[in-house]
Write a protein that holds these residues in place. Structure first.
Motif, PDB file in Angstrom:
ATOM      1  N   ASN A   1     -21.510   1.876  22.041  1.00  0.00           N
ATOM      2  CA  ASN A   1     -20.610   0.987  21.125  1.00  0.00           C
ATOM      3  C   ASN A   1     -20.270   1.875  19.771  1.00  0.00           C
ATOM      4  O   ASN A   1     -21.010   2.415  19.212  1.00  0.00           O
ATOM      5  N   LEU A   2     -18.913   1.873  19.382  1.00  0.00           N
ATOM      6  CA  LEU A   2     -18.823   2.579  18.122  1.00  0.00           C
ATOM      7  C   LEU A   2     -18.015   1.329  17.167  1.00  0.00           C
ATOM      8  O   LEU A   2     -16.806   0.886  17.820  1.00  0.00           O
TER       9      LEU A   2
ATOM     10  N   LEU B   1     -23.260   3.020  17.047  1.00  0.00           N
ATOM     11  CA  LEU B   1     -22.566   3.906  15.851  1.00  0.00           C
ATOM     12  C   LEU B   1     -21.873   3.101  15.176  1.00  0.00           C
ATOM     13  O   LEU B   1     -20.779   2.582  15.729  1.00  0.00           O
ATOM     14  N   GLU B   2     -21.829   3.041  13.773  1.00  0.00           N
ATOM     15  CA  GLU B   2     -20.903   2.449  12.836  1.00  0.00           C
ATOM     16  C   GLU B   2     -20.495   3.110  11.863  1.00  0.00           C
ATOM     17  O   GLU B   2     -21.118   3.880  11.176  1.00  0.00           O
ATOM     18  N   LEU B   3     -18.887   3.380  11.744  1.00  0.00           N
ATOM     19  CA  LEU B   3     -18.539   4.151  10.577  1.00  0.00           C
ATOM     20  C   LEU B   3     -17.809   3.072   9.571  1.00  0.00           C
ATOM     21  O   LEU B   3     -17.138   2.184   9.765  1.00  0.00           O
ATOM     22  N   ARG B   4     -18.042   3.561   8.465  1.00  0.00           N
ATOM     23  CA  ARG B   4     -17.738   2.399   7.334  1.00  0.00           C
ATOM     24  C   ARG B   4     -16.999   3.108   6.252  1.00  0.00           C
ATOM     25  O   ARG B   4     -17.759   4.251   5.466  1.00  0.00           O
ATOM     26  N   GLY B   5     -15.543   2.849   5.999  1.00  0.00           N
ATOM     27  CA  GLY B   5     -14.906   3.161   4.775  1.00  0.00           C
ATOM     28  C   GLY B   5     -14.993   4.788   4.826  1.00  0.00           C
ATOM     29  O   GLY B   5     -14.940   5.301   3.434  1.00  0.00           O
ATOM     30  N   ASP B   6     -14.690   5.458   5.447  1.00  0.00           N
ATOM     31  CA  ASP B   6     -14.397   6.955   5.380  1.00  0.00           C
ATOM     32  C   ASP B   6     -13.172   7.313   6.234  1.00  0.00           C
ATOM     33  O   ASP B   6     -12.599   6.566   6.899  1.00  0.00           O
TER      34      ASP B   6
ATOM     35  N   PRO C   1     -18.683   1.542  31.211  1.00  0.00           N
ATOM     36  CA  PRO C   1     -17.816   1.217  30.408  1.00  0.00           C
ATOM     37  C   PRO C   1     -18.423   1.574  28.762  1.00  0.00           C
ATOM     38  O   PRO C   1     -19.650   1.656  28.678  1.00  0.00           O
ATOM     39  N   ALA C   2     -17.594   1.548  27.854  1.00  0.00           N
ATOM     40  CA  ALA C   2     -17.859   1.743  26.392  1.00  0.00           C
ATOM     41  C   ALA C   2     -17.222   0.785  25.694  1.00  0.00           C
ATOM     42  O   ALA C   2     -16.203   0.033  26.241  1.00  0.00           O
ATOM     43  N   ALA C   3     -17.293   0.595  24.399  1.00  0.00           N
ATOM     44  CA  ALA C   3     -16.798  -0.359  23.486  1.00  0.00           C
ATOM     45  C   ALA C   3     -16.339   0.331  22.215  1.00  0.00           C
ATOM     46  O   ALA C   3     -17.068   0.827  21.552  1.00  0.00           O
ATOM     47  N   LEU C   4     -14.914   0.052  21.872  1.00  0.00           N
ATOM     48  CA  LEU C   4     -14.459   0.540  20.493  1.00  0.00           C
ATOM     49  C   LEU C   4     -14.139  -0.553  19.894  1.00  0.00           C
ATOM     50  O   LEU C   4     -13.059  -1.329  20.472  1.00  0.00           O
ATOM     51  N   ASP C   5     -14.601  -0.913  18.552  1.00  0.00           N
ATOM     52  CA  ASP C   5     -14.096  -1.790  17.841  1.00  0.00           C
ATOM     53  C   ASP C   5     -13.677  -1.433  16.342  1.00  0.00           C
ATOM     54  O   ASP C   5     -14.379  -0.751  15.466  1.00  0.00           O
TER      55      ASP C   5
ATOM     56  N   ASP D   1     -10.838  16.409  17.252  1.00  0.00           N
ATOM     57  CA  ASP D   1      -9.877  16.856  18.067  1.00  0.00           C
ATOM     58  C   ASP D   1     -10.012  15.876  19.215  1.00  0.00           C
ATOM     59  O   ASP D   1      -8.720  15.373  19.542  1.00  0.00           O
ATOM     60  N   GLN D   2     -11.126  15.853  19.971  1.00  0.00           N
ATOM     61  CA  GLN D   2     -11.349  14.739  20.872  1.00  0.00           C
ATOM     62  C   GLN D   2     -12.591  13.834  20.667  1.00  0.00           C
ATOM     63  O   GLN D   2     -13.513  14.213  19.913  1.00  0.00           O
ATOM     64  N   LEU D   3     -12.421  12.782  21.020  1.00  0.00           N
ATOM     65  CA  LEU D   3     -13.330  11.767  21.061  1.00  0.00           C
ATOM     66  C   LEU D   3     -13.426  10.970  22.441  1.00  0.00           C
ATOM     67  O   LEU D   3     -12.617  10.422  22.907  1.00  0.00           O
ATOM     68  N   LEU D   4     -14.912  11.419  22.855  1.00  0.00           N
ATOM     69  CA  LEU D   4     -15.147  10.658  24.491  1.00  0.00           C
ATOM     70  C   LEU D   4     -16.124   9.586  24.277  1.00  0.00           C
ATOM     71  O   LEU D   4     -17.154  10.006  23.722  1.00  0.00           O
ATOM     72  N   LEU D   5     -15.777   8.316  24.312  1.00  0.00           N
ATOM     73  CA  LEU D   5     -16.841   7.200  24.480  1.00  0.00           C
ATOM     74  C   LEU D   5     -17.121   6.940  25.923  1.00  0.00           C
ATOM     75  O   LEU D   5     -16.465   6.126  26.283  1.00  0.00           O
TER      76      LEU D   5
END
Length: 332
Positions: free
Chosen positions: A19-20, A1-6, A42-46, A11-15
């Motif tokens: 990958n995010l 999942l990719e979040l761009r420019g917003d 494992p997970a990844a947040l970039d 409340d909570q985020l569980l990865l």
């Protein structure tokens, strides 16, 4: 999942897996973030491209957290990174703004950690190599490992740890230091300032290991500066630290060190556990005699043992011309 420019408010985020990627100046504000799961893996947040994550609490269970491209992580509560977690603060414009404790995790990069960094895992400054900055306090525990890479002898080609701050800027040292020597590093002498602080350093490393080159060793200097720790490189077996292997002089000081470490240290300012540890087990003792003799042309382990048996220095010095004669004969 990719979040761009917003901008995202959660409340909570569980990865717990997957990958995010947050890119293009994305902002994530939330109460609680958990990366990885003991059950899911494992997970990844970039975070890239000037993105930011603002949280009350961050829990790093397993996986990767990468902060790059001028991005930042900010947490109100102290952050703990468990074993199996890699935290990367990649470049000089990226920041991790929180107290961070490594419980078996690894931290690497050339960015900045703002707060107290407690190392019960691994800290590896740079991106092969480079400088990691702590704006606060650096605490290395007995189980902590600091890895410094040497690619060359010029500044910028060996890793450094900078600890700064107007009210802190202190490095408390313990645990292990590993000096990783790349094939491009060819120096056999020199001194390198590797830990720089604004307020001073306390303690010493329990052990210092040189990895990647068996012909040299690095020895730390804690006393030379109140605000910096330096490493000096020497040729292995060069007991008189003059840059060359000389059977007469080096055998004399090898024997002196075996008899009295304090006398040797007071003469050269180097611990015998560094200069005389030829078998690389972290300790200078009688087990190093055979390996040391192999480095000295014309010198046998038996001759060194004979010198040790002679009680008076004036008497055992009589053996040194014989050692020199054997070395000369062997070189012919």
């Amino acid at each position: 999942l990719e979040l761009r420019g917003d901008q995202f408010f959660l409340d909570q985020l569980l990865l717990d897996e997957g990958n995010l990627l947050a890119n293009n100046a994305t902002t994530i504000e939330l109460d609680s973030l958990t990366v990885g799961s003991p059950t899911m893996g494992p997970a990844a947040l970039d975070l890239d491209g000037g993105s930011s994550l603002i949280a009350t609490s961050v829990n790093l269970v397993s996986g990767d957290l990468a902060v790059r491209g001028g991005s930042s992580v900010s947490a109100i509560l102290p952050v703990t990174a468990d074993a199996g977690t890699m935290v990367t603060v990649e470049d000089g414009m990226s920041r991790f703004d929180a107290d961070l404790t490594l419980q078996g995790a690894t931290l690497r990069g050339e960015g900045m950690v703002t707060g107290t960094l407690t190392n019960s895992g691994t800290v590896r400054p740079g991106n092969s190599p480079g400088t990691l900055t702590v704006d606060g306090t650096y605490n290395q525990q007995s189980t902590g490992l600091l890895q410094l890479e040497f690619a060359d002898s010029v500044p910028g080609q060996f890793s450094t740890l900078d600890v700064v701050g107007n009210t802190s800027g202190t490095a408390n040292l313990d645990g292990t230091l590993e000096v990783i020597v790349e094939p491009t590093f060819t120096a056999t002498s020199g001194t390198f300032q590797v830990i720089n602080t604004s307020s001073g350093h306390l303690g010493t490393f329990d052990s210092v290991a040189t990895i990647g080159n068996d012909d040299i060793f690095f020895a730390p200097d804690y006393a030379g500066s109140a605000t910096a720790v330096s490493l000096s490189v020497f040729v292995e077996g060069d007991m008189d630290t003059d840059g060359s292997l000389e059977p007469v002089d080096d055998v004399q000081w090898f024997v002196t060190a075996l008899r009295n470490r304090d006398t040797y240290f007071n003469m050269f300012g180097v611990e015998a556990d560094f200069s005389g540890d030829i078998d690389d087990n972290g300790l200078f003792d009688f087990d190093d005699i055979d390996d040391f003799a192999d480095l000295m042309p014309g010198v046998s382990a038996g001759q060194i043992l004979q010198l040790l048996r002679v009680p008076e220095p004036a008497t055992w010095m009589l053996w040194l011309p014989a050692i020199g004669w054997f070395a000369h004969r062997r070189r012919r």
